[in-house]
Write a protein that holds these residues in place. Structure first.
Motif, PDB file in Angstrom:
ATOM      1  N   GLY A  62      -0.316  -8.612  42.835  1.00 29.84           N
ATOM      2  CA  GLY A  62       0.143  -8.042  43.766  1.00 29.84           C
ATOM      3  C   GLY A  62       0.873  -6.640  43.381  1.00 29.84           C
ATOM      4  O   GLY A  62       1.801  -6.738  42.435  1.00 29.84           O
ATOM      5  N   THR A  63       0.187  -5.344  43.812  1.00 27.33           N
ATOM      6  CA  THR A  63       1.350  -4.313  43.192  1.00 27.33           C
ATOM      7  C   THR A  63       1.717  -3.575  44.531  1.00 27.33           C
ATOM      8  O   THR A  63       0.680  -3.121  45.550  1.00 27.33           O
ATOM      9  CB  THR A  63       0.338  -3.397  42.588  1.00 27.33           C
ATOM     10  N   PRO A  64       2.838  -3.085  44.660  1.00 28.41           N
ATOM     11  CA  PRO A  64       3.445  -2.384  45.936  1.00 28.41           C
ATOM     12  C   PRO A  64       2.458  -1.032  45.957  1.00 28.41           C
ATOM     13  O   PRO A  64       2.290  -0.450  45.091  1.00 28.41           O
ATOM     14  CB  PRO A  64       5.045  -2.219  45.791  1.00 28.41           C
ATOM     15  N   GLY A  65       2.129  -0.586  47.187  1.00 34.98           N
ATOM     16  CA  GLY A  65       1.444   0.353  47.376  1.00 34.98           C
ATOM     17  C   GLY A  65      -0.007   0.352  47.315  1.00 34.98           C
ATOM     18  O   GLY A  65      -0.851   1.375  47.167  1.00 34.98           O
ATOM     19  N   GLN A  66      -0.397  -0.852  46.883  1.00 37.56           N
ATOM     20  CA  GLN A  66      -1.814  -1.356  46.698  1.00 37.56           C
ATOM     21  C   GLN A  66      -2.034  -2.570  47.413  1.00 37.56           C
ATOM     22  O   GLN A  66      -2.971  -3.348  47.004  1.00 37.56           O
ATOM     23  CB  GLN A  66      -2.084  -1.373  45.217  1.00 37.56           C
ATOM     24  N   VAL A  67      -1.720  -2.798  48.513  1.00 33.40           N
ATOM     25  CA  VAL A  67      -1.897  -3.898  49.481  1.00 33.40           C
ATOM     26  C   VAL A  67      -3.560  -4.196  49.761  1.00 33.40           C
ATOM     27  O   VAL A  67      -4.084  -5.166  49.566  1.00 33.40           O
ATOM     28  CB  VAL A  67      -1.232  -3.894  50.863  1.00 33.40           C
ATOM     29  N   ASN A  68      -4.079  -2.957  49.907  1.00 33.64           N
ATOM     30  CA  ASN A  68      -5.698  -3.154  50.003  1.00 33.64           C
ATOM     31  C   ASN A  68      -6.348  -3.575  48.860  1.00 33.64           C
ATOM     32  O   ASN A  68      -7.236  -4.365  48.769  1.00 33.64           O
ATOM     33  CB  ASN A  68      -6.257  -1.646  50.426  1.00 33.64           C
ATOM     34  N   TYR A  69      -6.022  -2.751  47.691  1.00 33.11           N
ATOM     35  CA  TYR A  69      -6.537  -3.023  46.444  1.00 33.11           C
ATOM     36  C   TYR A  69      -6.311  -4.586  45.980  1.00 33.11           C
ATOM     37  O   TYR A  69      -7.197  -5.314  45.562  1.00 33.11           O
ATOM     38  CB  TYR A  69      -6.095  -2.071  45.298  1.00 33.11           C
ATOM     39  N   SER A  70      -5.079  -4.921  46.062  1.00 31.96           N
ATOM     40  CA  SER A  70      -4.631  -6.157  45.636  1.00 31.96           C
ATOM     41  C   SER A  70      -5.444  -7.348  46.637  1.00 31.96           C
ATOM     42  O   SER A  70      -5.826  -8.454  45.972  1.00 31.96           O
ATOM     43  CB  SER A  70      -3.189  -6.312  46.110  1.00 31.96           C
ATOM     44  N   ALA A  71      -5.623  -7.046  47.917  1.00 28.61           N
ATOM     45  CA  ALA A  71      -6.135  -7.985  48.859  1.00 28.61           C
ATOM     46  C   ALA A  71      -7.662  -8.038  48.238  1.00 28.61           C
ATOM     47  O   ALA A  71      -8.278  -8.948  48.480  1.00 28.61           O
ATOM     48  CB  ALA A  71      -6.257  -7.300  50.202  1.00 28.61           C
ATOM     49  N   ALA A  72      -8.392  -6.838  47.823  1.00 30.60           N
ATOM     50  CA  ALA A  72      -9.849  -6.885  47.523  1.00 30.60           C
ATOM     51  C   ALA A  72     -10.047  -7.593  46.365  1.00 30.60           C
ATOM     52  O   ALA A  72     -10.933  -8.710  46.290  1.00 30.60           O
ATOM     53  CB  ALA A  72     -10.305  -5.442  47.407  1.00 30.60           C
ATOM     54  N   LYS A  73      -9.085  -7.383  45.363  1.00 29.55           N
ATOM     55  CA  LYS A  73      -9.397  -7.982  43.950  1.00 29.55           C
ATOM     56  C   LYS A  73      -8.812  -9.439  44.274  1.00 29.55           C
ATOM     57  O   LYS A  73      -9.431 -10.227  43.403  1.00 29.55           O
ATOM     58  CB  LYS A  73      -8.265  -7.307  42.864  1.00 29.55           C
ATOM     59  N   GLY A  74      -7.949  -9.739  44.874  1.00 33.28           N
ATOM     60  CA  GLY A  74      -7.499 -11.243  44.926  1.00 33.28           C
ATOM     61  C   GLY A  74      -8.712 -11.990  45.574  1.00 33.28           C
ATOM     62  O   GLY A  74      -9.066 -13.119  45.260  1.00 33.28           O
ATOM     63  N   ALA A  75      -9.595 -11.328  46.511  1.00 33.66           N
ATOM     64  CA  ALA A  75     -10.670 -12.084  47.059  1.00 33.66           C
ATOM     65  C   ALA A  75     -11.844 -12.315  46.054  1.00 33.66           C
ATOM     66  O   ALA A  75     -12.544 -13.411  46.301  1.00 33.66           O
ATOM     67  CB  ALA A  75     -11.369 -11.270  48.201  1.00 33.66           C
ATOM     68  N   VAL A  76     -11.955 -11.353  45.453  1.00 32.52           N
ATOM     69  CA  VAL A  76     -13.029 -11.445  44.252  1.00 32.52           C
ATOM     70  C   VAL A  76     -12.723 -12.385  43.249  1.00 32.52           C
ATOM     71  O   VAL A  76     -13.464 -13.168  42.733  1.00 32.52           O
ATOM     72  CB  VAL A  76     -13.350  -9.934  43.593  1.00 32.52           C
ATOM     73  N   ILE A  77     -11.460 -12.856  42.979  1.00 35.88           N
ATOM     74  CA  ILE A  77     -10.893 -13.427  42.088  1.00 35.88           C
ATOM     75  C   ILE A  77     -11.291 -15.187  42.618  1.00 35.88           C
ATOM     76  O   ILE A  77     -11.767 -15.867  42.046  1.00 35.88           O
ATOM     77  CB  ILE A  77      -9.477 -13.578  41.811  1.00 35.88           C
ATOM     78  N   ALA A  78     -11.040 -15.292  44.025  1.00 38.61           N
ATOM     79  CA  ALA A  78     -11.287 -16.530  44.727  1.00 38.61           C
ATOM     80  C   ALA A  78     -12.605 -16.791  44.714  1.00 38.61           C
ATOM     81  O   ALA A  78     -13.334 -17.936  44.396  1.00 38.61           O
ATOM     82  CB  ALA A  78     -10.538 -16.462  45.891  1.00 38.61           C
TER      83      ALA A  78
ATOM     84  N   SER B  39     -15.032  -3.267  46.755  1.00 41.59           N
ATOM     85  CA  SER B  39     -14.983  -4.342  45.781  1.00 41.59           C
ATOM     86  C   SER B  39     -15.563  -5.728  46.108  1.00 41.59           C
ATOM     87  O   SER B  39     -16.242  -6.555  45.507  1.00 41.59           O
ATOM     88  CB  SER B  39     -13.389  -4.704  45.414  1.00 41.59           C
ATOM     89  N   VAL B  40     -15.326  -5.892  47.598  1.00 42.25           N
ATOM     90  CA  VAL B  40     -15.452  -7.486  47.837  1.00 42.25           C
ATOM     91  C   VAL B  40     -17.033  -7.601  48.380  1.00 42.25           C
ATOM     92  O   VAL B  40     -17.670  -8.047  48.025  1.00 42.25           O
ATOM     93  CB  VAL B  40     -14.562  -8.028  49.111  1.00 42.25           C
ATOM     94  N   ASN B  41     -17.280  -6.710  49.300  1.00 44.27           N
ATOM     95  CA  ASN B  41     -18.652  -6.350  49.796  1.00 44.27           C
ATOM     96  C   ASN B  41     -19.680  -5.852  48.804  1.00 44.27           C
ATOM     97  O   ASN B  41     -20.761  -6.297  48.664  1.00 44.27           O
ATOM     98  CB  ASN B  41     -18.957  -5.635  50.874  1.00 44.27           C
ATOM     99  N   GLY B  42     -19.103  -5.263  47.885  1.00 43.16           N
ATOM    100  CA  GLY B  42     -19.842  -4.784  46.889  1.00 43.16           C
ATOM    101  C   GLY B  42     -20.250  -5.837  46.064  1.00 43.16           C
ATOM    102  O   GLY B  42     -21.491  -6.056  45.364  1.00 43.16           O
ATOM    103  N   PHE B  43     -19.214  -6.982  45.620  1.00 38.24           N
ATOM    104  CA  PHE B  43     -19.591  -8.208  44.907  1.00 38.24           C
ATOM    105  C   PHE B  43     -20.828  -8.782  45.603  1.00 38.24           C
ATOM    106  O   PHE B  43     -21.718  -9.247  44.973  1.00 38.24           O
ATOM    107  CB  PHE B  43     -18.212  -9.108  44.629  1.00 38.24           C
ATOM    108  N   TYR B  44     -20.483  -9.099  46.866  1.00 38.17           N
ATOM    109  CA  TYR B  44     -21.340  -9.927  47.558  1.00 38.17           C
ATOM    110  C   TYR B  44     -22.836  -9.260  47.557  1.00 38.17           C
ATOM    111  O   TYR B  44     -23.991  -9.768  47.115  1.00 38.17           O
ATOM    112  CB  TYR B  44     -21.026 -10.235  49.254  1.00 38.17           C
ATOM    113  N   ASN B  45     -22.894  -7.847  47.925  1.00 40.40           N
ATOM    114  CA  ASN B  45     -24.370  -7.326  48.039  1.00 40.40           C
ATOM    115  C   ASN B  45     -25.270  -7.277  46.726  1.00 40.40           C
ATOM    116  O   ASN B  45     -26.224  -7.537  46.794  1.00 40.40           O
ATOM    117  CB  ASN B  45     -23.943  -5.643  48.516  1.00 40.40           C
TER     118      ASN B  45
END
Length: 242
Positions: A147-163, A113-119
Motif C-alpha cells: 500500500g502506498t499513501p496517495g495511491q489508494v486506487n493503484y494499490s487496490a488495483a494491483k492488490g486485486a491482480v495479485i489475488a 489494471s483489473v479489467n485489463g487483466f480480465y479482458n
C-alpha cells in the motif's frame, strides 16, 4: 509460429520487456498500445534492429469488445499462430489522497489494471488450455503489496491482480500454464519521472531507482521454460523496500 503479447508495450517497462523477450526467445513479439503509435513503432524498430520479429496489435485493454475484436481478427489472420506468453503490463496512475480522489480517477485506474487483466487474459486462456502451455505474467507493484499513501486506487488495483494471479494459477497449473506477478518498486520510467528521486532514494536500501531492463530480465525468465515450476508467485523487484 509462436507469439508473446505485451500490453502497454510501447514505452517504459513494457518496451524493455518487448526488447528482452525478442533477445532471449524465438517469440514473435506483439506490441500492444492504445494511442501512442509513434512510441510503438520505435519499439518495433528497436526489435528489428536486434534481429527480432515484432508487429503492432493496438487495442484498448479497458474495453472488452475492443480486445475481443482485435484478438479475433489477429487469430483469423494467423491460422498457425499461437500466443504462448501474455504479459499484462498496461497500467496507469492517477495519484491523489483518497479524500480528493474523484470517481473517474478511481475507476480509470481499476479499469486499466483489473479489467485489463480480465479482458485480455479471458480472450487468450482457452487457446492456452487447448495448447497445454502458457505463461501469464502480470505486472503489479510494491503498492499492491504494502500500500502506498496517495495511491489508494493503484494499490487496490494491483492488490486485486495479485489475488487474481494466485487464484488463476491454481486453476490452470495442470495444463502447464504458469501465472505469476512481478512487483516492481521505483523504476526509472515515464510513470516515475515526476517523483523526487533524490529524496526517495533514501527510502530504498539499494539507494537507487531500478532500470526497466532489470525488470525485463525477470519477466523474460518467468516467460521461459526454465520457470515451469514457479506459479502463483508475486516476485518483488524493488531494491529491498519492505
Amino acid at each position: 509460429m509462436k507469439y508473446a503479447l505485451v500490453t502497454g508495450g510501447s514505452r517504459g517497462i513494457g518496451k524493455a520487456i518487448c526488447l528482452q523477450l525478442a533477445q532471449d526467445s524465438e517469440y514473435h513479439i506483439l506490441i500492444n498500445y492504445n494511442t501512442n503509435k509513434e512510441a510503438a513503432l520505435e519499439t518495433l524498430n528497436a526489435i528489428a534492429a536486434l534481429g527480432g520479429k515484432a508487429s503492432l496489435l493496438p487495442f484498448d485493454v479497458t474495453n472488452y469488445e475492443s480486445v475481443k475484436s482485435a484478438l479475433d481478427q489477429w487469430k483469423a489472420n494467423n491460422d498457425n499462430g499461437v500466443i504462448e506468453v501474455l504479459v499484462n503490463n498496461a497500467g496507469i496512475t492517477k495519484d491523489q489522497l483518497f479524500l480528493w480522489l474523484s470517481p473517474n480517477d478511481w475507476s480509470q485506474v481499476i479499469n486499466t489494471s483489473v479489467n485489463g487483466f480480465y479482458n485480455v487474459t479471458h480472450n487468450l486462456i482457452q487457446d492456452m488450455l487447448l495448447n497445454k502451455f502458457g505463461r501469464i505474467i502480470n505486472m503489479v507493484s510494491v503498492s499492491g503489496l504494502k500500500g502506498t499513501p496517495g495511491q489508494v486506487n493503484y494499490s487496490a488495483a494491483k492488490g486485486a491482480v495479485i489475488a487474481a494471479t494466485k487464484a488463476l494459477a491454481q486453476e490452470v497449473a495442470k495444463k502447464n500454464i504458469t501465472v505469476n506477478a512481478v512487483a516492481p518498486g521505483f523504476i526509472k520510467s515515464d510513470m516515475t519521472s515526476h517523483l523526487d528521486e533524490k529524496e526517495l532514494r533514501k527510502t530504498i536500501p539499494a539507494h537507487r531507482f531500478g532500470d526497466p531492463e532489470e525488470v525485463a530480465h525477470l519477466v523474460s525468465f518467468l516467460a521461459s521454460k526454465k520457470a515451469s515450476y514457479i506459479t502463483g508467485e508475486t516476485i518483488s523487484i524493488n531494491g529491498g523496500i519492505y
